[in-house]
Design a protein around this motif. Sequence first.
Motif, PDB file in Angstrom:
ATOM      1  N   LEU A  30       0.826  -1.210   0.000  1.00 51.86           N
ATOM      2  CA  LEU A  30       0.000   0.000   0.000  1.00 51.86           C
ATOM      3  C   LEU A  30       0.863   1.264   0.000  1.00 51.86           C
ATOM      4  CD1 LEU A  30      -2.769  -1.083   2.521  1.00 51.86           C
ATOM      5  CD2 LEU A  30      -2.970  -0.901   0.033  1.00 51.86           C
ATOM      6  N   PHE A  31       1.953   1.232   0.735  1.00 52.81           N
ATOM      7  CA  PHE A  31       2.865   2.381   0.799  1.00 52.81           C
ATOM      8  C   PHE A  31       3.552   2.592  -0.548  1.00 52.81           C
ATOM      9  CE2 PHE A  31       6.572   4.607   2.939  1.00 52.81           C
ATOM     10  CZ  PHE A  31       5.827   5.662   3.428  1.00 52.81           C
ATOM     11  N   ALA A  32       4.004   1.507  -1.165  1.00 53.05           N
ATOM     12  CA  ALA A  32       4.652   1.603  -2.476  1.00 53.05           C
ATOM     13  C   ALA A  32       3.674   2.132  -3.526  1.00 53.05           C
ATOM     14  CB  ALA A  32       5.206   0.245  -2.891  1.00 53.05           C
ATOM     15  N   CYS A  33       2.415   1.762  -3.426  1.00 54.43           N
ATOM     16  CA  CYS A  33       1.406   2.270  -4.372  1.00 54.43           C
ATOM     17  C   CYS A  33       1.269   3.781  -4.283  1.00 54.43           C
ATOM     18  CB  CYS A  33       0.058   1.598  -4.128  1.00 54.43           C
ATOM     19  SG  CYS A  33      -0.026  -0.095  -4.715  1.00 54.43           S
ATOM     20  N   ILE A  66      10.720   7.979  -1.179  1.00 60.82           N
ATOM     21  CA  ILE A  66      10.787   7.207   0.073  1.00 60.82           C
ATOM     22  C   ILE A  66       9.647   6.202   0.121  1.00 60.82           C
ATOM     23  CG2 ILE A  66      10.513   7.364   2.586  1.00 60.82           C
ATOM     24  CD1 ILE A  66      12.087  10.015   2.438  1.00 60.82           C
ATOM     25  N   GLN A  67       8.455   6.624  -0.261  1.00 65.45           N
ATOM     26  CA  GLN A  67       7.300   5.721  -0.236  1.00 65.45           C
ATOM     27  C   GLN A  67       7.510   4.531  -1.156  1.00 65.45           C
ATOM     28  OE1 GLN A  67       4.081   8.310  -1.279  1.00 65.45           O
ATOM     29  NE2 GLN A  67       3.988   9.246   0.745  1.00 65.45           N
ATOM     30  N   LEU A  68       7.972   4.778  -2.369  1.00 64.69           N
ATOM     31  CA  LEU A  68       8.154   3.685  -3.321  1.00 64.69           C
ATOM     32  C   LEU A  68       9.275   2.749  -2.889  1.00 64.69           C
ATOM     33  CD1 LEU A  68       7.376   2.337  -5.986  1.00 64.69           C
ATOM     34  CD2 LEU A  68       9.037   3.832  -7.117  1.00 64.69           C
ATOM     35  N   VAL A  69      10.436   3.289  -2.592  1.00 65.40           N
ATOM     36  CA  VAL A  69      11.594   2.454  -2.255  1.00 65.40           C
ATOM     37  C   VAL A  69      11.378   1.728  -0.936  1.00 65.40           C
ATOM     38  CG1 VAL A  69      14.060   2.487  -1.703  1.00 65.40           C
ATOM     39  CG2 VAL A  69      13.197   3.840  -3.624  1.00 65.40           C
ATOM     40  N   CYS A  70      10.989   2.451   0.103  1.00 65.45           N
ATOM     41  CA  CYS A  70      10.778   1.808   1.409  1.00 65.45           C
ATOM     42  C   CYS A  70       9.613   0.827   1.347  1.00 65.45           C
ATOM     43  CB  CYS A  70      10.555   2.846   2.495  1.00 65.45           C
ATOM     44  SG  CYS A  70      12.042   3.763   2.931  1.00 65.45           S
ATOM     45  N   GLY A  71       8.560   1.177   0.631  1.00 65.00           N
ATOM     46  CA  GLY A  71       7.428   0.262   0.484  1.00 65.00           C
ATOM     47  C   GLY A  71       7.842  -1.053  -0.149  1.00 65.00           C
ATOM     48  N   LEU A  72       8.660  -0.987  -1.207  1.00 63.00           N
ATOM     49  CA  LEU A  72       9.127  -2.211  -1.867  1.00 63.00           C
ATOM     50  C   LEU A  72      10.064  -3.018  -0.962  1.00 63.00           C
ATOM     51  CD1 LEU A  72       9.734  -0.869  -5.491  1.00 63.00           C
ATOM     52  CD2 LEU A  72       7.865  -2.355  -4.703  1.00 63.00           C
ATOM     53  N   LEU A  73      10.961  -2.324  -0.249  1.00 69.92           N
ATOM     54  CA  LEU A  73      11.867  -3.026   0.671  1.00 69.92           C
ATOM     55  C   LEU A  73      11.083  -3.702   1.800  1.00 69.92           C
ATOM     56  CD1 LEU A  73      14.814  -0.468   0.977  1.00 69.92           C
ATOM     57  CD2 LEU A  73      14.888  -2.727  -0.100  1.00 69.92           C
ATOM     58  N   ILE A  74      10.118  -3.001   2.356  1.00 69.80           N
ATOM     59  CA  ILE A  74       9.317  -3.564   3.441  1.00 69.80           C
ATOM     60  C   ILE A  74       8.488  -4.725   2.931  1.00 69.80           C
ATOM     61  CG2 ILE A  74       7.361  -3.064   4.972  1.00 69.80           C
ATOM     62  CD1 ILE A  74       8.650  -0.188   5.233  1.00 69.80           C
ATOM     63  N   MET A  75       7.899  -4.568   1.757  1.00 67.31           N
ATOM     64  CA  MET A  75       7.086  -5.642   1.180  1.00 67.31           C
ATOM     65  C   MET A  75       7.925  -6.903   0.979  1.00 67.31           C
ATOM     66  SD  MET A  75       4.600  -5.452  -2.142  1.00 67.31           S
ATOM     67  CE  MET A  75       5.883  -5.269  -3.336  1.00 67.31           C
ATOM     68  N   ALA A  76       9.164  -6.735   0.521  1.00 67.52           N
ATOM     69  CA  ALA A  76      10.046  -7.876   0.293  1.00 67.52           C
ATOM     70  C   ALA A  76      10.666  -8.393   1.585  1.00 67.52           C
ATOM     71  CB  ALA A  76      11.155  -7.491  -0.686  1.00 67.52           C
ATOM     72  N   GLY A  77      10.632  -7.592   2.636  1.00 67.17           N
ATOM     73  CA  GLY A  77      11.259  -7.997   3.887  1.00 67.17           C
ATOM     74  C   GLY A  77      12.772  -7.865   3.818  1.00 67.17           C
TER      75      GLY A  77
END
Length: 160
Positions: A30-33, A66-77
């Motif tokens: 959701l954050f990456a979106c 920040i939203q896109l990069v951190c969202g993708l990193l968090i989603m991937a763990g």
Amino acid sequence: MASPTLPSALDTERAKPYVLGLFRVVTGFLFACHGAASLFGWFGGAAGTGGALAAGTWPNWYAAVIQLVCGLLIMAGLFTRSAAFLASGSMAYAYFDVHQSGALLPLQNGGEAPAMFCWAFLLLVFTGPGALALDQLIGGRRTAGLPETAPATAPAGASR
């Protein structure tokens, strides 16, 4: 009448890391979106305008990165705690700088999403990524919330 108990087949302690992992994936997605919408004009664009933000505009474009990069990193763990810390801080900034001046409560000032993202990411800073995270594959690191496996021991009286 006694209160009902959970069936023994539903072991909530064993499910915790997987539920936390699912929480991490959904929240990161959701954050990456939000970041993708602002950077590329996807999903209705920046703030529903249908367009993308101009590159380098302060602070919105940087927040979207920040939203896109951190969202993708968090989603991937991957680097979950660090990414969640940065994401939480960016949402605290968004809430207090953009929304809080409008009214006291998030419901009144439109700041529900930044407030919820801020607290959700702060939770991940302290709990770790849960199950099914790429962090687990890097250097054999263990993640908070996952059950530890006991080392194999030789039976009593057995020689090496």
